[in-house]
Design a protein around this motif. Structure first.
Motif, PDB file in Angstrom:
ATOM      1  N   LEU A  29       0.720  -1.172  -0.122  1.00 33.45           N
ATOM      2  CA  LEU A  29       0.001   0.126  -0.028  1.00 33.45           C
ATOM      3  C   LEU A  29       0.832   1.346   0.087  1.00 33.45           C
ATOM      4  CD1 LEU A  29      -2.605  -1.137   2.477  1.00 33.45           C
ATOM      5  CD2 LEU A  29      -2.991  -0.930   0.287  1.00 33.45           C
ATOM      6  N   HIS A  30       0.436   2.146  -0.791  1.00 32.40           N
ATOM      7  CA  HIS A  30       0.954   3.629  -0.640  1.00 32.40           C
ATOM      8  C   HIS A  30       0.911   4.312   0.753  1.00 32.40           C
ATOM      9  CE1 HIS A  30       2.045   7.592  -1.475  1.00 32.40           C
ATOM     10  NE2 HIS A  30       2.522   7.063  -2.853  1.00 32.40           N
ATOM     11  N   ILE A  31       2.087   4.891   1.089  1.00 33.46           N
ATOM     12  CA  ILE A  31       2.239   5.429   2.567  1.00 33.46           C
ATOM     13  C   ILE A  31       0.834   6.074   2.707  1.00 33.46           C
ATOM     14  CG2 ILE A  31       3.423   7.428   1.953  1.00 33.46           C
ATOM     15  CD1 ILE A  31       4.992   7.056   4.581  1.00 33.46           C
ATOM     16  N   TYR A  32       0.118   6.913   2.006  1.00 33.57           N
ATOM     17  CA  TYR A  32      -1.067   7.479   2.338  1.00 33.57           C
ATOM     18  C   TYR A  32      -2.202   6.552   2.116  1.00 33.57           C
ATOM     19  CZ  TYR A  32       1.911  11.185   0.290  1.00 33.57           C
ATOM     20  OH  TYR A  32       2.998  12.206   0.080  1.00 33.57           O
ATOM     21  N   ARG A  33      -2.157   5.741   1.353  1.00 35.26           N
ATOM     22  CA  ARG A  33      -3.314   4.635   1.345  1.00 35.26           C
ATOM     23  C   ARG A  33      -3.190   4.138   2.664  1.00 35.26           C
ATOM     24  NH1 ARG A  33      -6.205   2.820  -3.116  1.00 35.26           N
ATOM     25  NH2 ARG A  33      -5.294   4.154  -4.095  1.00 35.26           N
ATOM     26  N   LEU A  34      -2.025   3.441   3.037  1.00 37.92           N
ATOM     27  CA  LEU A  34      -2.007   2.754   4.586  1.00 37.92           C
ATOM     28  C   LEU A  34      -2.452   3.676   5.410  1.00 37.92           C
ATOM     29  CD1 LEU A  34      -1.160   0.328   5.917  1.00 37.92           C
ATOM     30  CD2 LEU A  34       1.220   1.359   5.980  1.00 37.92           C
ATOM     31  N   ASP A  35      -2.053   5.248   5.671  1.00 37.23           N
ATOM     32  CA  ASP A  35      -2.655   5.910   6.424  1.00 37.23           C
ATOM     33  C   ASP A  35      -3.975   5.987   6.570  1.00 37.23           C
ATOM     34  OD1 ASP A  35      -1.471   8.481   8.112  1.00 37.23           O
ATOM     35  OD2 ASP A  35      -2.945   9.136   6.802  1.00 37.23           O
ATOM     36  N   ALA A  36      -4.494   6.241   5.257  1.00 35.17           N
ATOM     37  CA  ALA A  36      -6.047   6.253   5.240  1.00 35.17           C
ATOM     38  C   ALA A  36      -6.619   5.044   5.855  1.00 35.17           C
ATOM     39  CB  ALA A  36      -6.496   6.728   4.004  1.00 35.17           C
ATOM     40  N   TYR A  37      -6.260   3.889   5.449  1.00 35.06           N
ATOM     41  CA  TYR A  37      -6.835   2.809   5.933  1.00 35.06           C
ATOM     42  C   TYR A  37      -6.704   2.455   7.426  1.00 35.06           C
ATOM     43  CZ  TYR A  37      -7.433   1.052   1.113  1.00 35.06           C
ATOM     44  OH  TYR A  37      -7.646   1.020  -0.469  1.00 35.06           O
TER      45      TYR A  37
END
Lengths: 216, 497
Positions: B158-166
């Motif tokens: 996962l992209h760092i931002y996506r991981l953050d959002a999830y």
């Protein structure tokens, strides 16, 4: 629904970060082509690439500022926000350095003798490769990919190649019988170009630390 | 409702408030501490789901507390809750980690000691056992979940931002689940002692909506928890985050989920029934400490990472709190009970009278109790539980399970089935056959509630308990609730006799 807007914003930010990486790698390629045109004596081609790099540089600045703003305003990735911003800023310095080096050529028009051209071309090649590897490493970092170490290793490799080439060039310049003023000018442009690979290596070193910190 | 009742309940609300300030921090502490979730979001989600959990599935764990000691006077409930709350509040102010469940268990034992009613050792062992099992289980679940999550995250790239959002979304969802579980499991800590002395009555709107007195009681307690969350938990949340071990946001998520799963396991009646039906061992429905679950999960992850970074001193501090909290609460409760009883002249417990009549002895024999030693006490009436227990002790009847059986059967609790009261029976919770069997015994008087149970069981099978196994627990519990309803309606108060 907040979930959907949350993810759509995330996607946008992801796209912007990806575009930033694209711009850096595009900048390095344009730099390489521009320098080749210069070595070939194709002034129009060089000028065209110079403008291209300048455009890329300012788009890179724009993107970096926008990402920075969003990371703060939307309080994203609180844990690694500082790290990511530092990475982006330092990577952006690469574009600045490419732009600066090309402007130096455009203004000073240093004359590279035939005997230096091939080594200089190799130097530019290594620098561009180092930046390319760094961009791959950055993408790895953002996506948590395992090839990060490989790519960081490549950055180091191309940086030392660039250093070797730089030393070789300077040796050749100073052992030739041209004017000292020309020698100094050539040294300055070699250093300027070599510096791009150094910046790439610095960013890569920081990446190594941030990646450790990012490990869950 | 009388004003006095509200005053009594106020201590439960105080306890609810301190639970909200303390234990809610466990649910969202790591999320808010890592700045992944805003405090206002956390407080909003947490309060909502605590209330839901308490009202919808709060009943399971409160039975165990009720068994540990049935605090049978509102004054006593007040003191028990007040002492627990005071202990929690005092220890929090002193910067010591504290568990609300342990405080309340300590307070109930204090009440038992004061009133002379026996502490059900089986229930006590069960509860104390979970104080060991709960952090272990949380640690175990935490480790498995952490490993799973790490491999999933690695695999998904996962992209760092996506991981953050999830992770953010995951923290909110897990927090909501955790709050629900906290409400379901820990409402028993807040309002459990008031269950036997509940001032609310059932409330029905037609046939389709019913809001039981216990649910109303739990709603009130949950509201108090919500107030605690909003007013006092922020500070605790910010310190919970990095207290034991610095956690990454994903680690924080794992902790919240592990904590919630553990709380849920210890509160779910449905799960217990399902496990038992499948012939698997069950998890006791006991109010467990959310602090213990969180600490267990954090330590589990810490050990998985090689044990570095765990602040063992902090852990030792927390663990020592697990011993001191119940002891302090017990002492405080005992002292305050003495004070309230003698200074304010308030009834803090209702004593019971006992008689070992012929039928009682026969019934005990049937239960498998050796009655030879009890013969000497035949037909003697005891006015206090203390006196009766003393007499039993003198006759060397000391085994706790036997004593509690004897107390159960010998307790005088007169029930007179009067036909002018039958209309009060709740037709929605009793079957037609059950109601008609009550009609058949109109006019009869029973000295002990078990006599009524036996009489009803003889008339219709729907009044018969099933063998005491875990699979049958839900059924028997339901039946006991129905019996309780009958006792409450037809009970003859002592002064009326």
């Amino acid at each position: 629904m907040p979930g959907i807007t949350l993810f759509s914003k995330t996607k946008e930010l992801e796209a912007q970060t990806d575009e930033f990486c694209d711009k850096v790698s595009e900048g390095a390629l344009a730099f390489k082509l521009g320098m080749r045109r210069y070595l070939e004596g194709d002034t129009a081609g060089f000028e065209e690439k110079l403008h291209h790099v300048s455009e890329i540089e300012s788009r890179g600045d724009e993107l970096r500022r926008e990402i920075q703003r969003r990371l703060y305003v939307e309080t994203l990735i609180p844990e690694s926000r500082g790290d990511v911003l530092e990475l982006l800023e330092n990577t952006d310095d690469i574009l600045n350095a490419c732009d600066g080096a090309m402007w130096q050529f455009a203004i000073e028009k240093p004359e590279l003798g035939e005997e230096l051209k091939s080594d200089f071309d190799n130097l530019v090649e290594s620098v561009a490769e180092a930046v390319e590897a760094l961009v791959r490493a950055l993408r790895d970092f953002f996506r948590g990919s395992e090839s990060l170490t490989d790519d960081m290793h490549k950055v180091g490799f191309y940086e030392s190649e660039a250093d070797k080439m730089g030393h070789k060039l300077m040796g050749a310049v100073f052992s030739s019988d041209i004017d000292l003023s020309r020698k100094n000018q050539l040294r300055s442009v070699v250093l300027h170009v070599d510096n791009i690979a150094d910046i790439a290596e610095d960013v890569s070193d920081k990446l190594a630390v941030f990646a450790l910190k990012r490990a869950i | 409702m009388e004003v006095a009742v509200l005053i009594f309940l106020s201590s439960g609300l105080f306890l609810g408030w301190s639970l909200g300030a303390n234990d809610a921090a466990n649910v969202f502490g790591t999320a808010v501490g890592t700045r992944m979730v805003k405090f206002s979001t956390a407080a909003f989600v947490c309060s909502g789901f605590v209330i839901l959990g308490a009202v919808v599935s709060g009943a399971g764990a409160s039975h165990t507390l009720g068994k540990l000691g049935a605090v049978n006077a509102l004054g006593g409930s007040f003191v028990a809750a007040f002492s627990a709350a005071l202990t929690v509040y005092g220890m929090t102010r002193a910067g010591l980690p504290v568990s609300t469940s342990q405080a309340i268990v300590g307070a109930i034992i204090g009440w038992n000691l004061f009133s002379g009613f026996p502490t059900d050792t089986k229930a006590l062992y069960k509860i104390v056992g979970t104080w060991v099992a709960c952090p272990l289980l949380a640690g175990f679940i935490g480790v498995i979940l952490f490993k799973l999550t790490v491999s999933v995250v690695k695999w998904a790239k996962l992209h760092i931002y996506r991981l953050d959002a999830y992770t953010r979304l995951g923290l909110i969802l897990a927090g909501a689940f955790g709050s629900y579980a906290l409400g379901a499991n820990n409402i028993a800590n807040v309002m459990g002692v008031f269950v036997s002395a509940n001032p609310f009555t059932n409330f029905n709107v037609g046939d389709f909506f019913s809001f039981s007195g216990i649910q109303q009681l739990f709603l009130l307690g949950a509201l108090a928890i919500a107030v605690g969350v909003f007013t006092y938990s922020k500070k605790v949340m910010l310190t919970v985050g990095g207290g034991l071990l610095p956690l990454s946001p994903v680690g924080a998520w794992v902790v919240v989920v592990a904590h919630s799963i553990v709380l849920f396991l210890f509160a779910s009646q449905g799960l217990e029934h399902a496990l038992a039906s499948a012939g698997l061992p069950t998890i006791p429905l006991v109010p467990v400490s959310s602090s213990q679950a969180v600490v267990g999960a954090v330590i589990g992850i810490g050990l998985l990472k090689g044990g570095r970074g765990i602040k063992w001193r902090v852990l030792a501090n927390i663990a020592s709190g697990w011993v001191t909290t119940p002891v302090i609460a017990c002492l405080v409760c005992f002292v305050v009970l003495f004070f309230v009883q003698n200074v304010f002249n308030t009834v803090v417990y209702r004593d019971a009278s006992y008689v070992l009549s012929e039928p009682v002895l026969e019934r005990l024999e049937k239960d498998g109790v050796e009655t030879k030693r009890l013969e000497e006490l035949k037909n003697q009436q005891f006015q206090t539980v203390r006196g009766f227990r003393k007499a039993l002790r003198e006759r060397r009847v000391r085994t706790s399970s036997v004593v509690s059986k004897v107390l159960d059967r010998a307790k005088i609790d007169v029930v007179l089935i009067r036909n002018d009261k039958i209309w009060q029976l709740d037709n929605t919770s009793l079957t037609k056959a059950q109601v008609s069997s009550i009609w058949e015994i109109v006019g009869r008087r029973f000295d002990h509630t078990w006599m009524l149970d036996d009489a009803l069981a003889d008339i219709h099978e729907e009044w018969r308990s099933l063998p005491d196994t875990t699979v049958n627990k839900l059924y028997n519990r339901h039946l006991n609730g129905q019996r309780q309803q009958v006792y409450n309606i037809f009970r003859v108060q002592r002064q009326q006799e």
